[in-house]
Design an enzyme around this catalytic site. Sequence first.
Site, mmCIF file in Angstrom:
data_model
loop_
_atom_site.group_PDB
_atom_site.id
_atom_site.type_symbol
_atom_site.label_atom_id
_atom_site.label_comp_id
_atom_site.label_asym_id
_atom_site.label_seq_id
_atom_site.Cartn_x
_atom_site.Cartn_y
_atom_site.Cartn_z
ATOM 1 N N LYS A 22 0.904 -0.811 0.046
ATOM 2 C CA LYS A 22 -0.052 0.100 0.072
ATOM 3 C C LYS A 22 1.192 1.257 0.366
ATOM 4 O O LYS A 22 0.119 2.117 -0.267
ATOM 5 C CB LYS A 22 -1.323 -0.364 0.932
ATOM 6 N N ASN A 23 2.026 1.135 1.029
ATOM 7 C CA ASN A 23 2.838 2.789 0.940
ATOM 8 C C ASN A 23 3.643 2.698 -0.113
ATOM 9 O O ASN A 23 4.431 4.096 -0.053
ATOM 10 C CB ASN A 23 3.155 2.445 2.384
ATOM 11 N N CYS A 116 -5.465 9.009 8.202
ATOM 12 C CA CYS A 116 -5.077 7.956 9.733
ATOM 13 C C CYS A 116 -4.979 8.978 10.843
ATOM 14 O O CYS A 116 -4.157 10.030 10.247
ATOM 15 C CB CYS A 116 -4.457 6.651 9.779
ATOM 16 N N ARG A 121 0.335 15.590 12.623
ATOM 17 C CA ARG A 121 0.856 14.783 11.335
ATOM 18 C C ARG A 121 0.715 15.583 10.088
ATOM 19 O O ARG A 121 0.790 16.135 9.458
ATOM 20 C CB ARG A 121 0.716 13.979 11.053
ATOM 21 N N ASP A 304 3.601 0.629 12.436
ATOM 22 C CA ASP A 304 2.800 0.878 11.047
ATOM 23 C C ASP A 304 2.125 -1.308 11.997
ATOM 24 O O ASP A 304 1.106 -1.675 11.422
ATOM 25 C CB ASP A 304 2.373 0.389 9.334
ATOM 26 N N ARG A 396 -9.089 0.235 3.668
ATOM 27 C CA ARG A 396 -7.802 1.369 2.973
ATOM 28 C C ARG A 396 -6.862 1.059 2.244
ATOM 29 O O ARG A 396 -5.709 1.890 1.296
ATOM 30 C CB ARG A 396 -7.708 2.885 4.015
HETATM 31 N N1 EPU Z 1 7.235 14.083 10.830
HETATM 32 C C1 EPU Z 1 7.248 16.251 10.898
HETATM 33 N N2 EPU Z 1 7.037 16.857 9.778
HETATM 34 C C2 EPU Z 1 7.200 16.280 8.695
HETATM 35 C C3 EPU Z 1 6.301 14.668 8.265
HETATM 36 C C4 EPU Z 1 6.682 14.264 9.000
HETATM 37 O O1 EPU Z 1 7.166 16.433 11.783
HETATM 38 O O2 EPU Z 1 6.925 17.532 7.754
HETATM 39 C C5 EPU Z 1 7.065 13.149 11.723
HETATM 40 C C6 EPU Z 1 5.431 12.723 12.088
HETATM 41 O O3 EPU Z 1 4.622 13.211 12.286
HETATM 42 C C7 EPU Z 1 5.819 11.662 12.109
HETATM 43 C C8 EPU Z 1 7.043 11.219 11.807
HETATM 44 O O4 EPU Z 1 7.859 12.722 11.217
HETATM 45 O O5 EPU Z 1 6.106 11.256 13.476
HETATM 46 C C9 EPU Z 1 7.261 10.078 10.995
HETATM 47 O O6 EPU Z 1 6.428 10.378 9.808
HETATM 48 P P1 EPU Z 1 6.642 9.769 8.186
HETATM 49 O O7 EPU Z 1 6.792 10.945 7.466
HETATM 50 O O8 EPU Z 1 7.789 9.181 7.943
HETATM 51 O O9 EPU Z 1 4.987 9.635 7.905
HETATM 52 P P2 EPU Z 1 4.046 9.554 6.812
HETATM 53 O O10 EPU Z 1 5.159 9.871 5.230
HETATM 54 O O11 EPU Z 1 3.321 10.373 6.783
HETATM 55 C C10 EPU Z 1 4.399 6.935 6.368
HETATM 56 C C11 EPU Z 1 3.011 6.182 5.888
HETATM 57 C C12 EPU Z 1 2.212 5.896 7.395
HETATM 58 C C13 EPU Z 1 3.411 5.409 8.422
HETATM 59 C C14 EPU Z 1 4.721 6.195 8.100
HETATM 60 C C15 EPU Z 1 5.950 5.880 8.999
HETATM 61 C C16 EPU Z 1 2.301 6.083 3.757
HETATM 62 C C17 EPU Z 1 1.371 6.449 3.070
HETATM 63 N N3 EPU Z 1 2.318 6.566 5.429
HETATM 64 O O12 EPU Z 1 3.983 7.592 6.449
HETATM 65 O O13 EPU Z 1 1.846 4.438 7.261
HETATM 66 O O14 EPU Z 1 3.007 5.439 9.518
HETATM 67 O O15 EPU Z 1 5.087 6.899 6.700
HETATM 68 O O16 EPU Z 1 6.869 4.619 8.937
HETATM 69 O O17 EPU Z 1 3.224 6.001 3.015
HETATM 70 C C18 EPU Z 1 0.097 3.301 7.288
HETATM 71 O O18 EPU Z 1 -0.228 2.777 6.444
HETATM 72 O O19 EPU Z 1 -0.769 2.538 8.533
HETATM 73 C C19 EPU Z 1 0.657 4.579 7.838
HETATM 74 C C20 EPU Z 1 0.148 5.359 8.762
#
Ligand code: EPU
Length: 428
Positions: A22-23, A116, A121, A304, A396
């Site tokens: 998915k991701n 979610c 975030r 996750d 999803r």
């Molecule tokens: N963060 C910041 N600033 C940013 C971006 C992130 O402070 O600009 C913080 C976040 O708040 C968090 C950490 O950095 O504490 C990591 O966030 P990341 O950006 O890595 O998360 P994401 O890219 O929004 C993806 C996955 C998530 C998964 C996270 C961590 C996707 C679409 N989503 O989210 O997947 O939990 O990486 O591995 O790729 C799920 O599949 O259920 C899911 C939520």
Amino acid sequence: MQKILIEGGHPLNGKVRISGAKNSAVALLPAAILADSAVTIEGLPNISDVETLSDLLEEIGGTVSRQDNNITIDPANMVAMPLPNGKVKKLRASYYFMGAMLGKFGKAVIGLPGGCFLGPRPIDQHIKGFEALGATVTNEQGAIYLRAEELRGARIYLDVVSVGATINIMLAAVRAKGKTVIENAAKEPEIIDVATLLSNMGAKIKGVGTDVIRIEGVPSLEGCTHTIIPDRIEAGTYAIAAAAQGEEVIIDNVIPQHIESLIAKLREMGVTVEDGDEQLLIRPGKTFKSVDIKTLVYPGFPTDLQQPFTSLLTKAEQTGVVTDTIYSARLKHIDELRRMNAIIKVEGGSVIVSGPSQLEGAKVKASDLRAGAALIVAGLMANGVTEITGVDHIDRGYEQITEKLSELGARIWREEMTDEEIIQLQNS
Ligand code: EPU
């Protein structure tokens, strides 16, 4: 609207095949915007996030054709159509339209993403990257406006290791003029998958999988065919379900190295895990030792899988402590597990699970995707029937989860919710 029902206690046996990640999928689809000719992605999971992104690609003029799990995106007629509202709000990954459209058209208007609720975030690191590449970024009434006369390569240090920011900056930088260096980049397998697609399209990217990614911008990218990697989180979820309620389960189409941290923890608990090239065999023992887990960026224990793993810990002797350092507020499953008789509390930012306890079926609500997976794992172990609402969150991210678990021997099925139940859910 549907609910999922599970009659717990039936053993799982046999083989389950894991779908595409998915991701990865949610980044690969927007990445196709960057090409000048058709991109085919093979092995996509059949989940609602993929449908939503395909619809968004069509909204900006793409031609999207689907055959089984393969999707071809022809970007020839795409335009920089603003997407301030509507489907972009349905999922988090719509933010990848920012990087991809900025890279292709030098501008984009994208509504702030949904997805979610896991606590705050922010996307400040994505924006920091776009600005470093020369874009002007403003937030106007809940939509992000990005504009750049010309994108120019830059050195960008991420203050937080972020999957989304790493991919988004990569998407914009592949067509920027000159060299971009992303320091403190995330190393998740999904990032390597996206970089592989971009490289096949003609991008010049080095260092993915390490924390320094170097990109030499190119003026144009061409279409190609790409096969997605298997979903390590789906594989991990089935491995946890197999440990919780399995006799002998084979997980097929998995890259075991992608979930080494989970495999190590399952073995520590006393579960037999045998790994092959693309398969895992899971055979739980009679009792489970408790373990502590702390989620970390890859290759650490994935956030996750924290929620489904917490359900498994209710079966273990003594006390296990779960600490999520990525999303400390990812705790919406806790009250629901307590409703099912789990002995579980949140203390000092960690979840403390005391066991073993026999879970009891109850009416529970999935308030996010992986909370839903946690409740399914709990339902498989529980006495009696568990009724899970909030199923749209689960759909999803998990392809045919009820069918796959039924094949393994679970008693799991879906029912339409009554109007009264829908109102109750909306008010809860
Ligand atoms: N963060 C910041 N600033 C940013 C971006 C992130 O402070 O600009 C913080 C976040 O708040 C968090 C950490 O950095 O504490 C990591 O966030 P990341 O950006 O890595 O998360 P994401 O890219 O929004 C993806 C996955 C998530 C998964 C996270 C961590 C996707 C679409 N989503 O989210 O997947 O939990 O990486 O591995 O790729 C799920 O599949 O259920 C899911 C939520």
